[in-house]
Design a protein around this motif. Structure first.
Motif, PDB file in Angstrom:
ATOM      1  N   ALA A 184      19.750  21.910  19.235  1.00 31.78           N
ATOM      2  CA  ALA A 184      20.765  20.858  19.099  1.00 31.78           C
ATOM      3  C   ALA A 184      20.897  20.108  20.419  1.00 31.78           C
ATOM      4  N   PHE A 185      21.203  18.830  20.330  1.00 30.07           N
ATOM      5  CA  PHE A 185      21.321  17.995  21.535  1.00 30.07           C
ATOM      6  C   PHE A 185      22.765  17.560  21.735  1.00 30.07           C
ATOM      7  N   ASP A 186      23.222  17.823  22.966  1.00 28.60           N
ATOM      8  CA  ASP A 186      24.621  17.574  23.300  1.00 28.60           C
ATOM      9  C   ASP A 186      24.696  17.395  24.813  1.00 28.60           C
ATOM     10  N   ALA A 187      25.562  16.499  25.243  1.00 30.71           N
ATOM     11  CA  ALA A 187      25.659  16.210  26.683  1.00 30.71           C
ATOM     12  C   ALA A 187      26.042  17.440  27.505  1.00 30.71           C
ATOM     13  N   ALA A 204      18.179  18.628  16.303  1.00 29.69           N
ATOM     14  CA  ALA A 204      19.408  18.137  15.665  1.00 29.69           C
ATOM     15  C   ALA A 204      20.227  17.257  16.604  1.00 29.69           C
ATOM     16  N   PHE A 205      20.638  16.120  16.084  1.00 26.33           N
ATOM     17  CA  PHE A 205      21.447  15.153  16.847  1.00 26.33           C
ATOM     18  C   PHE A 205      22.736  14.907  16.077  1.00 26.33           C
ATOM     19  N   GLY A 206      23.817  14.749  16.827  1.00 26.79           N
ATOM     20  CA  GLY A 206      25.130  14.659  16.193  1.00 26.79           C
ATOM     21  C   GLY A 206      25.515  13.264  15.749  1.00 26.79           C
ATOM     22  N   SER A 207      26.651  13.210  15.089  1.00 25.90           N
ATOM     23  CA  SER A 207      27.153  11.941  14.576  1.00 25.90           C
ATOM     24  C   SER A 207      27.662  11.070  15.740  1.00 25.90           C
ATOM     25  N   GLU A 208      27.616   9.771  15.534  1.00 23.48           N
ATOM     26  CA  GLU A 208      27.925   8.826  16.602  1.00 23.48           C
ATOM     27  C   GLU A 208      29.312   9.046  17.208  1.00 23.48           C
ATOM     28  N   ARG A 209      30.267   9.411  16.341  1.00 24.57           N
ATOM     29  CA  ARG A 209      31.627   9.557  16.866  1.00 24.57           C
ATOM     30  C   ARG A 209      31.962  10.994  17.226  1.00 24.57           C
ATOM     31  N   LEU A 210      31.495  11.926  16.383  1.00 29.65           N
ATOM     32  CA  LEU A 210      31.965  13.310  16.516  1.00 29.65           C
ATOM     33  C   LEU A 210      30.974  14.228  17.215  1.00 29.65           C
ATOM     34  N   GLY A 211      29.745  13.774  17.399  1.00 25.14           N
ATOM     35  CA  GLY A 211      28.746  14.637  18.025  1.00 25.14           C
ATOM     36  C   GLY A 211      28.255  15.726  17.081  1.00 25.14           C
ATOM     37  N   ILE A 212      27.680  16.773  17.663  1.00 28.65           N
ATOM     38  CA  ILE A 212      27.119  17.893  16.887  1.00 28.65           C
ATOM     39  C   ILE A 212      28.246  18.667  16.181  1.00 28.65           C
ATOM     40  N   LEU A 223      21.023  24.607  23.053  1.00 30.14           N
ATOM     41  CA  LEU A 223      21.746  23.339  23.152  1.00 30.14           C
ATOM     42  C   LEU A 223      21.215  22.644  24.404  1.00 30.14           C
ATOM     43  N   LEU A 224      20.595  21.468  24.223  1.00 28.59           N
ATOM     44  CA  LEU A 224      19.970  20.799  25.360  1.00 28.59           C
ATOM     45  C   LEU A 224      20.629  19.456  25.638  1.00 28.59           C
ATOM     46  N   ALA A 225      20.610  19.071  26.925  1.00 26.50           N
ATOM     47  CA  ALA A 225      21.222  17.798  27.337  1.00 26.50           C
ATOM     48  C   ALA A 225      20.163  16.879  27.948  1.00 26.50           C
ATOM     49  N   ILE A 226      20.278  15.602  27.647  1.00 30.69           N
ATOM     50  CA  ILE A 226      19.449  14.584  28.290  1.00 30.69           C
ATOM     51  C   ILE A 226      20.212  14.176  29.561  1.00 30.69           C
ATOM     52  N   PRO A 227      19.518  14.101  30.694  1.00 29.08           N
ATOM     53  CA  PRO A 227      20.262  13.832  31.929  1.00 29.08           C
ATOM     54  C   PRO A 227      21.023  12.501  31.886  1.00 29.08           C
ATOM     55  N   MET A 228      22.199  12.515  32.475  1.00 29.36           N
ATOM     56  CA  MET A 228      23.010  11.286  32.569  1.00 29.36           C
ATOM     57  C   MET A 228      23.712  11.283  33.927  1.00 29.36           C
ATOM     58  N   GLN A 229      24.009  10.124  34.397  1.00 32.67           N
ATOM     59  CA  GLN A 229      24.782   9.992  35.629  1.00 32.67           C
ATOM     60  C   GLN A 229      26.236  10.403  35.364  1.00 32.67           C
ATOM     61  N   SER A 233      29.433   9.017  29.328  1.00 28.38           N
ATOM     62  CA  SER A 233      29.775  10.107  28.409  1.00 28.38           C
ATOM     63  C   SER A 233      28.658  10.453  27.433  1.00 28.38           C
ATOM     64  N   SER A 234      27.905   9.462  26.946  1.00 27.74           N
ATOM     65  CA  SER A 234      26.802   9.811  26.035  1.00 27.74           C
ATOM     66  C   SER A 234      25.875   8.616  25.866  1.00 27.74           C
ATOM     67  N   TYR A 235      24.717   8.899  25.253  1.00 26.09           N
ATOM     68  CA  TYR A 235      23.776   7.833  24.886  1.00 26.09           C
ATOM     69  C   TYR A 235      23.958   7.530  23.406  1.00 26.09           C
ATOM     70  N   ASN A 236      23.434   6.380  23.022  1.00 27.96           N
ATOM     71  CA  ASN A 236      23.369   6.024  21.606  1.00 27.96           C
ATOM     72  C   ASN A 236      22.479   7.050  20.877  1.00 27.96           C
ATOM     73  N   THR A 239      18.626   6.197  20.729  1.00 24.90           N
ATOM     74  CA  THR A 239      17.958   6.266  22.035  1.00 24.90           C
ATOM     75  C   THR A 239      17.837   7.724  22.494  1.00 24.90           C
ATOM     76  N   SER A 240      18.795   8.565  22.100  1.00 29.21           N
ATOM     77  CA  SER A 240      18.697   9.993  22.438  1.00 29.21           C
ATOM     78  C   SER A 240      17.474  10.596  21.757  1.00 29.21           C
ATOM     79  N   VAL A 241      17.308  10.274  20.475  1.00 27.45           N
ATOM     80  CA  VAL A 241      16.150  10.799  19.742  1.00 27.45           C
ATOM     81  C   VAL A 241      14.862  10.329  20.430  1.00 27.45           C
TER      82      VAL A 241
HETATM   83  C1  LIG Z   1      26.761   8.794  20.528  1.00 28.17           C
HETATM   84  S1  LIG Z   1      26.388  10.462  20.697  1.00 28.17           S
HETATM   85  C2  LIG Z   1      27.875  11.270  20.200  1.00 28.17           C
HETATM   86  C3  LIG Z   1      28.962  11.170  21.171  1.00 28.17           C
HETATM   87  C4  LIG Z   1      30.133  11.978  20.730  1.00 28.17           C
HETATM   88  N1  LIG Z   1      31.330  11.312  21.095  1.00 28.17           N
HETATM   89  C5  LIG Z   1      30.113  13.396  21.301  1.00 28.17           C
HETATM   90  O1  LIG Z   1      31.171  13.853  21.618  1.00 28.17           O
HETATM   91  O2  LIG Z   1      29.091  14.046  21.355  1.00 28.17           O
HETATM   92  C6  LIG Z   1      25.369  10.837  19.350  1.00 28.17           C
HETATM   93  C7  LIG Z   1      24.447  12.004  19.560  1.00 28.17           C
HETATM   94  O3  LIG Z   1      23.429  11.647  20.497  1.00 28.17           O
HETATM   95  C8  LIG Z   1      23.028  12.787  21.217  1.00 28.17           C
HETATM   96  N2  LIG Z   1      23.298  12.576  22.645  1.00 28.17           N
HETATM   97  C9  LIG Z   1      23.880  11.504  23.229  1.00 28.17           C
HETATM   98  N3  LIG Z   1      23.896  11.652  24.562  1.00 28.17           N
HETATM   99  C10 LIG Z   1      23.306  12.848  24.837  1.00 28.17           C
HETATM  100  C11 LIG Z   1      22.980  13.570  26.004  1.00 28.17           C
HETATM  101  N4  LIG Z   1      23.259  13.102  27.223  1.00 28.17           N
HETATM  102  N5  LIG Z   1      22.352  14.752  25.884  1.00 28.17           N
HETATM  103  C12 LIG Z   1      22.021  15.247  24.690  1.00 28.17           C
HETATM  104  N6  LIG Z   1      22.282  14.606  23.532  1.00 28.17           N
HETATM  105  C13 LIG Z   1      22.911  13.432  23.594  1.00 28.17           C
HETATM  106  C14 LIG Z   1      23.831  13.955  20.696  1.00 28.17           C
HETATM  107  O4  LIG Z   1      23.121  14.648  19.721  1.00 28.17           O
HETATM  108  C15 LIG Z   1      25.048  13.258  20.129  1.00 28.17           C
HETATM  109  O5  LIG Z   1      25.700  14.047  19.179  1.00 28.17           O
END
Ligand SMILES: C[S@@+](CC[C@H](N)C(=O)[O-])C[C@H]1O[C@@H](n2cnc3c(N)ncnc32)[C@H](O)[C@@H]1O
Length: 256
Positions: A184-187, A204-212, A223-229, A233-236, A239-241
């Motif tokens: 699963a992918f999560d920040a 697995a990628f989560g919903s735009e508003r609620l995440g995984i 549970l893996l994260a894509i690097p961010m500054q 808070s998150s990527y679209n 683009t995450s996929v």
């Molecule tokens: C727009 S984001 C959801 C943001 C949501 N508010 C949250 O709390 O997770 C949609 C999905 O993109 C993936 N995603 C976005 N940024 C990510 C990151 N830095 N690392 C891993 N996955 C990320 C995750 O799967 C996330 O559930």
């Protein structure tokens, strides 16, 4: 083109529109990919057949003959009547969904040599289409969505540019996922760059508003994260996929 011929096309179109097995292809690119990936496309209409064939000569020379033989020209008025939302290329078609056997890989526990992308309750149709396009381009085994969105909605097919015919696309449930490690992918996960993605993984990628969702979180092997500054808070979703599939493709290249 006579008005009688136009009436015939309108009736033909309406008959196809009431067939649940058919899906609307909106625009030249969707029609192009459907034909390339051997979809059954009973009717293609265009407001400018000559222009469409010329466009195909530049962008899809492999399809010039097929389009020249198959496209039915319609007036701009009829096109607007047939399509609730017109497309800049003035082209549309109906295509038969691939047979059930095409999506079997998403239902059976058999071996897979490329990941399946799982979209956990996605909301945005454009995002889902973009993910199908990415997954097809990167050679994934398919795309599974959970939740209420129809991954074959015409707007999703428009977003994928018709690449639904290239790989299996199916709506499913978290409790009946195909076999394979679920990542699963999560920040808040651990750094993707240090992780290895197995070829048979479910990503697995989560919903735009609620995440995984809690259900996916509970089943995930990691549970893996894509690097961010900091402060981002998150990527679209799409683009995450893209970043994750690119990471997998590089890894596969380095392993070969
Ligand atoms: C727009 S984001 C959801 C943001 C949501 N508010 C949250 O709390 O997770 C949609 C999905 O993109 C993936 N995603 C976005 N940024 C990510 C990151 N830095 N690392 C891993 N996955 C990320 C995750 O799967 C996330 O559930």
């Amino acid at each position: 083109v006579t008005s009688r011929a136009q009436n015939d096309v309108e009736r033909w179109w309406q008959a196809l529109a009431s067939d649940q097995e058919l899906v609307l292809l909106d625009g030249f690119h969707a029609v192009k990919h459907a034909l390339r990936f051997r979809a059954d496309v009973p009717l293609i209409v265009s407001t400018d057949k000559q222009g469409l064939v010329a466009m195909a000569s530049a962008l899809a020379p492999d399809l010039v003959g097929k389009l020249a033989a198959r496209v039915v020209e319609v007036t701009a008025d009829l096109y607007r009547k047939l399509l609730p939302r017109t497309h800049p290329t003035g082209t549309a078609a109906w295509a038969r969904r691939p047979p059930e056997s095409f999506v079997d890989v998403l239902r059976t526990p058999g071996p897979r040599n490329a990941p399946v992308v799982v979209l956990d309750n996605p909301r945005n149709l454009g995002n889902v289409g973009a993910v199908v396009r990415l997954a097809a381009g990167m050679g994934c085994s398919g795309v599974l969505t959970t939740g209420g969105v129809d991954p074959w909605h015409p707007q999703v097919v428009r977003g994928s540019a018709g690449l639904h015919f290239a790989i299996p696309v199916l709506s499913g449930r978290i409790d009946t996922l195909p076999a394979g490690p679920l990542i699963a992918f999560d920040a808040n996960g651990t750094d993707l760059r240090l992780a290895r993605i197995p070829d048979n993984a479910l990503l697995a990628f989560g919903s735009e508003r609620l995440g995984i969702s809690t259900a996916v979180r509970g089943k995930a092997t990691s549970l893996l994260a894509i690097p961010m500054q900091p402060k981002v808070s998150s990527y679209n979703l799409a683009t995450s996929v893209a970043m994750v599939l690119y990471h997998w493709s590089l890894q596969r290249l380095n392993a070969s």
